[in-house]
Design a protein around this motif. Structure first.
Motif, PDB file in Angstrom:
ATOM      1  N   GLU A 143      79.291  13.311  21.133  1.00 39.05           N
ATOM      2  CA  GLU A 143      80.430  13.573  22.027  1.00 39.05           C
ATOM      3  C   GLU A 143      80.465  15.032  22.464  1.00 39.05           C
ATOM      4  OE1 GLU A 143      80.944  12.053  18.945  1.00 39.05           O
ATOM      5  OE2 GLU A 143      80.938  10.032  19.776  1.00 39.05           O
ATOM      6  N   MET A 144      80.148  15.933  21.538  1.00 39.73           N
ATOM      7  CA  MET A 144      80.144  17.358  21.876  1.00 39.73           C
ATOM      8  C   MET A 144      79.004  17.681  22.844  1.00 39.73           C
ATOM      9  SD  MET A 144      80.945  18.711  18.055  1.00 39.73           S
ATOM     10  CE  MET A 144      81.623  20.336  18.272  1.00 39.73           C
ATOM     11  N   TRP A 145      77.839  17.072  22.630  1.00 45.38           N
ATOM     12  CA  TRP A 145      76.731  17.280  23.560  1.00 45.38           C
ATOM     13  C   TRP A 145      77.071  16.731  24.938  1.00 45.38           C
ATOM     14  CZ3 TRP A 145      73.300  15.422  19.115  1.00 45.38           C
ATOM     15  CH2 TRP A 145      72.783  16.518  18.414  1.00 45.38           C
ATOM     16  N   LEU A 146      77.732  15.580  24.980  1.00 42.49           N
ATOM     17  CA  LEU A 146      78.140  15.013  26.275  1.00 42.49           C
ATOM     18  C   LEU A 146      79.114  15.942  26.993  1.00 42.49           C
ATOM     19  CD1 LEU A 146      78.616  11.172  25.756  1.00 42.49           C
ATOM     20  CD2 LEU A 146      77.100  12.319  27.357  1.00 42.49           C
ATOM     21  N   GLU A 147      80.054  16.497  26.255  1.00 39.74           N
ATOM     22  CA  GLU A 147      81.023  17.407  26.860  1.00 39.74           C
ATOM     23  C   GLU A 147      80.311  18.626  27.442  1.00 39.74           C
ATOM     24  OE1 GLU A 147      84.548  20.311  25.286  1.00 39.74           O
ATOM     25  OE2 GLU A 147      84.396  18.314  24.357  1.00 39.74           O
ATOM     26  N   LYS A 148      79.368  19.186  26.696  1.00 37.66           N
ATOM     27  CA  LYS A 148      78.598  20.339  27.185  1.00 37.66           C
ATOM     28  C   LYS A 148      77.733  19.943  28.380  1.00 37.66           C
ATOM     29  CE  LYS A 148      79.914  23.581  24.429  1.00 37.66           C
ATOM     30  NZ  LYS A 148      80.612  24.757  24.920  1.00 37.66           N
ATOM     31  N   ALA A 149      77.138  18.764  28.334  1.00 36.37           N
ATOM     32  CA  ALA A 149      76.311  18.307  29.454  1.00 36.37           C
ATOM     33  C   ALA A 149      77.153  18.163  30.721  1.00 36.37           C
ATOM     34  CB  ALA A 149      75.638  16.984  29.106  1.00 36.37           C
ATOM     35  N   HIS A 150      78.374  17.639  30.591  1.00 37.43           N
ATOM     36  CA  HIS A 150      79.269  17.541  31.752  1.00 37.43           C
ATOM     37  C   HIS A 150      79.612  18.928  32.295  1.00 37.43           C
ATOM     38  CE1 HIS A 150      80.103  13.302  32.328  1.00 37.43           C
ATOM     39  NE2 HIS A 150      80.199  13.143  31.015  1.00 37.43           N
ATOM     40  N   LYS A 151      79.825  19.890  31.411  1.00 32.28           N
ATOM     41  CA  LYS A 151      80.124  21.256  31.873  1.00 32.28           C
ATOM     42  C   LYS A 151      78.928  21.860  32.599  1.00 32.28           C
ATOM     43  CE  LYS A 151      83.765  22.315  28.635  1.00 32.28           C
ATOM     44  NZ  LYS A 151      84.231  23.146  27.524  1.00 32.28           N
ATOM     45  N   PHE A 152      77.733  21.668  32.051  1.00 35.87           N
ATOM     46  CA  PHE A 152      76.531  22.160  32.725  1.00 35.87           C
ATOM     47  C   PHE A 152      76.361  21.493  34.089  1.00 35.87           C
ATOM     48  CE2 PHE A 152      74.461  23.132  28.374  1.00 35.87           C
ATOM     49  CZ  PHE A 152      74.919  24.443  28.405  1.00 35.87           C
ATOM     50  N   TYR A 153      76.617  20.196  34.153  1.00 37.41           N
ATOM     51  CA  TYR A 153      76.482  19.458  35.414  1.00 37.41           C
ATOM     52  C   TYR A 153      77.473  19.994  36.454  1.00 37.41           C
ATOM     53  CZ  TYR A 153      75.981  15.548  38.660  1.00 37.41           C
ATOM     54  OH  TYR A 153      75.753  14.788  39.779  1.00 37.41           O
ATOM     55  N   GLU A 154      78.701  20.228  36.038  1.00 37.87           N
ATOM     56  CA  GLU A 154      79.711  20.765  36.967  1.00 37.87           C
ATOM     57  C   GLU A 154      79.317  22.149  37.471  1.00 37.87           C
ATOM     58  OE1 GLU A 154      83.603  20.574  35.228  1.00 37.87           O
ATOM     59  OE2 GLU A 154      83.455  18.409  34.903  1.00 37.87           O
ATOM     60  N   GLU A 155      78.758  22.979  36.584  1.00 41.48           N
ATOM     61  CA  GLU A 155      78.308  24.307  37.003  1.00 41.48           C
ATOM     62  C   GLU A 155      77.167  24.210  38.013  1.00 41.48           C
ATOM     63  OE1 GLU A 155      77.199  26.308  33.421  1.00 41.48           O
ATOM     64  OE2 GLU A 155      79.268  26.363  32.663  1.00 41.48           O
ATOM     65  N   ASP A 156      76.256  23.282  37.792  1.00 40.03           N
ATOM     66  CA  ASP A 156      75.101  23.128  38.676  1.00 40.03           C
ATOM     67  C   ASP A 156      75.450  22.464  40.006  1.00 40.03           C
ATOM     68  OD1 ASP A 156      73.622  24.233  36.649  1.00 40.03           O
ATOM     69  OD2 ASP A 156      72.702  22.339  36.007  1.00 40.03           O
ATOM     70  N   ASN A 157      76.560  21.720  40.075  1.00 39.14           N
ATOM     71  CA  ASN A 157      76.893  20.922  41.261  1.00 39.14           C
ATOM     72  C   ASN A 157      78.248  21.286  41.855  1.00 39.14           C
ATOM     73  OD1 ASN A 157      74.608  18.918  41.422  1.00 39.14           O
ATOM     74  ND2 ASN A 157      75.224  18.721  39.281  1.00 39.14           N
ATOM     75  N   GLN A 158      78.566  22.544  41.906  1.00 35.11           N
ATOM     76  CA  GLN A 158      79.777  23.066  42.534  1.00 35.11           C
ATOM     77  C   GLN A 158      81.054  22.355  42.079  1.00 35.11           C
ATOM     78  OE1 GLN A 158      77.143  22.076  44.868  1.00 35.11           O
ATOM     79  NE2 GLN A 158      76.268  24.090  44.630  1.00 35.11           N
ATOM     80  N   GLY A 159      81.159  22.092  40.805  1.00 34.48           N
ATOM     81  CA  GLY A 159      82.391  21.542  40.249  1.00 34.48           C
ATOM     82  C   GLY A 159      82.525  20.033  40.323  1.00 34.48           C
ATOM     83  N   SER A 160      81.553  19.315  40.866  1.00 33.05           N
ATOM     84  CA  SER A 160      81.680  17.852  40.929  1.00 33.05           C
ATOM     85  C   SER A 160      81.333  17.248  39.576  1.00 33.05           C
ATOM     86  CB  SER A 160      80.809  17.261  42.031  1.00 33.05           C
ATOM     87  OG  SER A 160      79.452  17.465  41.736  1.00 33.05           O
ATOM     88  N   ARG A 161      82.085  16.253  39.194  1.00 33.62           N
ATOM     89  CA  ARG A 161      81.922  15.603  37.890  1.00 33.62           C
ATOM     90  C   ARG A 161      80.918  14.452  38.022  1.00 33.62           C
ATOM     91  NH1 ARG A 161      83.297  16.231  32.829  1.00 33.62           N
ATOM     92  NH2 ARG A 161      84.020  14.453  31.623  1.00 33.62           N
ATOM     93  N   PHE A 162      80.125  14.249  36.986  1.00 35.82           N
ATOM     94  CA  PHE A 162      79.145  13.162  36.968  1.00 35.82           C
ATOM     95  C   PHE A 162      79.879  11.836  36.778  1.00 35.82           C
ATOM     96  CE2 PHE A 162      76.040  10.501  34.589  1.00 35.82           C
ATOM     97  CZ  PHE A 162      75.123  10.359  35.613  1.00 35.82           C
ATOM     98  N   GLN A 163      79.659  10.880  37.681  1.00 37.59           N
ATOM     99  CA  GLN A 163      80.401   9.624  37.694  1.00 37.59           C
ATOM    100  C   GLN A 163      79.578   8.407  37.272  1.00 37.59           C
ATOM    101  OE1 GLN A 163      83.705   9.525  38.448  1.00 37.59           O
ATOM    102  NE2 GLN A 163      83.631  11.740  38.700  1.00 37.59           N
TER     103      GLN A 163
END
Length: 182
Positions: A143-163
């Motif tokens: 769960e912690m890795w997923l949370e960090k992965a979502h944060k990295f994804y948002e940083e790489d994609n101008q704030g868009s969340r992975f859906q």
């Protein structure tokens, strides 16, 4: 289209022209009766369901079915792996349409284009997941890795969340998918 929200039925062919008069009811109809002429995309009179939207938005479960159809046709090395591109994507499209209501069927180009789009997003998120696993190794849970992965994804994609988490869970451990994206 947002500017057509309040209108009923399909618009005439030249409705995009400024100053059009075709929005009026025909002479033989009463002007107060709303016209609703849905388009029968299947061409047979036996179909009860009629598609009224000109453009269908992809739903998350449809994305999962597209990826599932791709996986099914890419893993079987006996009958499904050695085909030309057109035949391969036609088979993927047929597999997708078998598990989809007829009113939401797609053509081969739509399925292929959507697969490439969701594959790109899913691969990008998988890269963020791997980055999170490398950076934060000690004492972290999934769960912690997923949370960090979502944060990295948002940083790489101008704030868009992975859906597309359902798609990522489906393919993240599949060798064929990992080889395709290397």
């Amino acid at each position: 289209m947002n500017y057509m929200v309040g209108q009923q039925g399909n618009l005439p062919e030249n409705s995009h022209f400024v100053g059009r008069i075709s929005h009026c009811a025909p002479v033989d109809e009463e002007p107060h009766v709303a016209r609703n002429n849905p388009v029968d995309i299947y061409g047979d009179d036996e179909t009860e369901e009629v598609r009224t939207e000109a453009r269908l938005i992809w739903k998350p479960e449809e994305d999962g079915r597209v990826m599932s159809a791709w996986l099914k046709h890419s893993i079987d090395s006996i009958s499904r792996n050695n085909k030309k591109s057109e035949k391969y994507w036609l088979d993927v499209q047929k597999e997708y349409n078998q598990s989809t209501p007829k009113i939401r069927w797609r053509i081969t180009k739509q399925v292929k284009d959507r697969w490439h789009k969701i594959n790109r997003f899913t691969n990008s998120f998988n890269d963020c997941w791997l980055k999170a696993r490398r950076v934060f190794t000690s004492g972290y849970s999934d769960e912690m890795w997923l949370e960090k992965a979502h944060k990295f994804y948002e940083e790489d994609n101008q704030g868009s969340r992975f859906q597309l988490m359902n798609v990522w869970y489906m393919v993240r451990n599949k060798a064929k998918w990992m080889c395709y994206n290397d």
